[in-house]
Design an enzyme around this catalytic site. Sequence first.
Site, PDB file in Angstrom:
ATOM      1  N   ARG A 102      -1.929  12.803  -4.179  1.00 59.18           N
ATOM      2  CA  ARG A 102      -0.393  13.433  -4.553  1.00 59.18           C
ATOM      3  C   ARG A 102      -0.661  14.462  -5.435  1.00 59.18           C
ATOM      4  NH1 ARG A 102       4.501  13.846  -2.280  1.00 59.18           N
ATOM      5  NH2 ARG A 102       6.143  13.236  -3.550  1.00 59.18           N
ATOM      6  N   THR A 377       6.679  17.521   6.303  1.00 60.23           N
ATOM      7  CA  THR A 377       5.357  16.381   6.086  1.00 60.23           C
ATOM      8  C   THR A 377       4.550  16.288   7.310  1.00 60.23           C
ATOM      9  OG1 THR A 377       6.414  15.350   4.155  1.00 60.23           O
ATOM     10  CG2 THR A 377       4.633  14.261   5.002  1.00 60.23           C
ATOM     11  N   THR A 395       1.534  16.577   3.104  1.00 58.82           N
ATOM     12  CA  THR A 395       2.596  17.354   2.894  1.00 58.82           C
ATOM     13  C   THR A 395       2.489  18.491   1.925  1.00 58.82           C
ATOM     14  OG1 THR A 395       4.950  16.982   2.567  1.00 58.82           O
ATOM     15  CG2 THR A 395       3.655  15.701   0.948  1.00 58.82           C
ATOM     16  N   ASN A 397       5.588  19.009   1.389  1.00 59.33           N
ATOM     17  CA  ASN A 397       6.876  18.942   1.064  1.00 59.33           C
ATOM     18  C   ASN A 397       8.011  19.591   2.083  1.00 59.33           C
ATOM     19  OD1 ASN A 397       9.196  17.325   0.059  1.00 59.33           O
ATOM     20  ND2 ASN A 397       9.499  18.633  -1.873  1.00 59.33           N
ATOM     21  N   SER A 448       7.291   9.736  -4.011  1.00 63.07           N
ATOM     22  CA  SER A 448       7.272   9.900  -2.458  1.00 63.07           C
ATOM     23  C   SER A 448       7.800   8.993  -1.625  1.00 63.07           C
ATOM     24  CB  SER A 448       5.898  10.220  -2.185  1.00 63.07           C
ATOM     25  OG  SER A 448       5.636  10.426  -0.826  1.00 63.07           O
ATOM     26  N   SER A 449       8.167   9.413  -0.156  1.00 65.61           N
ATOM     27  CA  SER A 449       8.465   8.417   0.590  1.00 65.61           C
ATOM     28  C   SER A 449       7.235   8.141   1.731  1.00 65.61           C
ATOM     29  CB  SER A 449       9.904   8.851   1.156  1.00 65.61           C
ATOM     30  OG  SER A 449      11.056   9.033   0.259  1.00 65.61           O
ATOM     31  N   GLY A 470      10.447  13.116   5.177  1.00 63.68           N
ATOM     32  CA  GLY A 470      11.305  12.953   3.887  1.00 63.68           C
ATOM     33  C   GLY A 470      11.643  11.416   3.666  1.00 63.68           C
TER      34      GLY A 470
HETATM   35  N1  GLY Z   1       7.597  15.056   0.220  1.00 58.53           N
HETATM   36  C1  GLY Z   1       8.062  14.088   0.833  1.00 58.53           C
HETATM   37  C2  GLY Z   1       7.693  12.812   0.164  1.00 58.53           C
HETATM   38  O1  GLY Z   1       6.524  12.950  -0.429  1.00 58.53           O
HETATM   39  O2  GLY Z   1       8.195  11.875   0.576  1.00 58.53           O
END
Ligand code: GLY
Length: 567
Positions: A102, A377, A395, A397, A448-449, A470
Amino acid sequence: MKNVTSFLMALILLACQTNQKTVQPKTPVTGALGESAMVSSAHPLATKVGVDILKNGGNAFDAAIAVQFALAVVFPRAGNIGGGGFALYRMNDGSIGSLDFREKAPSASSRDMYLDESGEIVPNLSVRGHLAAGVPGSVDGMFQLHEKFGTRPMAELIQPAINLAYYGYVLTEDAAYQLNQKSEDLAVVNGDDFFLVKEDGWRAGDSIKYTELASTLVQIRDRGASGFYGGIVADQITKEMQRGGGLISKQDLLNYSSKWRTPVTGSYRGHKIISMPPPSSGGVAVLQLLQGAEGFDISSMGHNTKETIHILTELERRVYADRATHLGDPDFYDVPVDMLLDKAYNNKRFASIKKNAKTDSQEIKEGKVDVIESVETTHFSVVDPDGNAVAITTTLNSFFGCKVYVRGAGFFLNNEMDDFSSKPGVPNQFGLVGGEANAIVPEKRMLSSMTPTIVEKDAKLKMVVGTPGGSTIITSVFQTIMNVIDHGMSMQEAVNAKRIHSQWLPDVIIAEKEGVQKAVLNQLENMGHVIRFRDSMGRMDCILVREDGKLEGGADYTRGDNYAEGY
Ligand code: GLY
């Protein structure tokens, strides 16, 4: 006769009311099949790169690394070297692990950097332009994966991406559409003469080359990760930052390091669920949701019926409220993972769910949210002939990240800083709210998701699951797992099936168009639920190990260019 007609009408009406299962696509019901290996990704060319690596003797990690680099070229709106992601794996001996690559907040970032003098969020500052970019992690992530598990030379894994960038490839309709959709933003950030902005628009069949990106990939091929975090590419990134007032420094690039993390695990109806730990919120949230769903007979309740949609929504509003309060980067915040996954805690949390009445989200916790944005993503899944599995969600984003295209280096930078909570209680672009746990701190990772997930049954690999989207990633993964386990769908059917989503705030159910029958919609509205429709949600790339031992790829070809291939 009149009585017979009335009886038949009554029967039809009853059938409409009781058998409200969504009609699933009829063909095909089976995805790509393979005897020994499978790759599923957002683009056919990237999938083919992965399959070639496997056929040449590479393992799942080699293939995944090659797919990541290929996606940076053929799917530049989310595939990347300027972003970050998570890799989750399960080896054929059952050992598991995950790598967190990340992005991180630049060292010059600060808690209130997106607020004006009166403490209000400056619109777009965390979303578009140089200040929105976090320190990219993807290149370091690929090299760390390779160092631990790779079997083929890194040069062999990067070369297909170099070839695609240098010689070019043909745009699909979806790729052309996405470039045209974002052309205004791309021009604002990169200038009207930016080569990806075309006055009369891109069309399917146009070909495109990324020669600067090819040069950057050559640097990475020849100099390793320091071909990105140092040397000419680092110079280009920092010059770009200076040009647009961004914060990423040479030291930030040199300091970047991915992190191996222990996955979170749980169970669902006799299956072991393995998923990504914080700073992803996805693993914890999916495990909480599955714990909650296990308390209901989802199979008998049926797919996308009033009962199922209501229960899933009630579970989701509670889990997303927990997400907003408790989740963040565990290196900076003491995330109570054990508590959130504790059965007693969740039983108590879900005890207030009523079968026939909606709970107002405001009753669960206060907050104020408006819109939710689009589906971005990308995710890919790989299983190799030895049975090793890799799931990577990666991603920028937003599509094309912060829209900044690093001059000379030929790639987009992420806008991952928007995944921090810029101001407690105020939503980000996905409508997600957060607090202290996810506040901006230099070198911290934003929540993050992304939810790469692996499912085991009887100590054997069963499924590899993941998607972009997302905030909807978590609920898409949740539903896809249930589609297979509870509704007996094939992998492709599970991916095709219409999805719904709810996330505590805003207090609404989002449904894909035609995902909820009219009668079900009316019943949910009568219960007080508010339903909003969206064209599409998520783009899954999943793999199922079927009962007959074959691998089935489930690629979201109805929603995107996603493509699975096995052999
Ligand atoms: N940028 C989307 C996530 O990391 O959830």
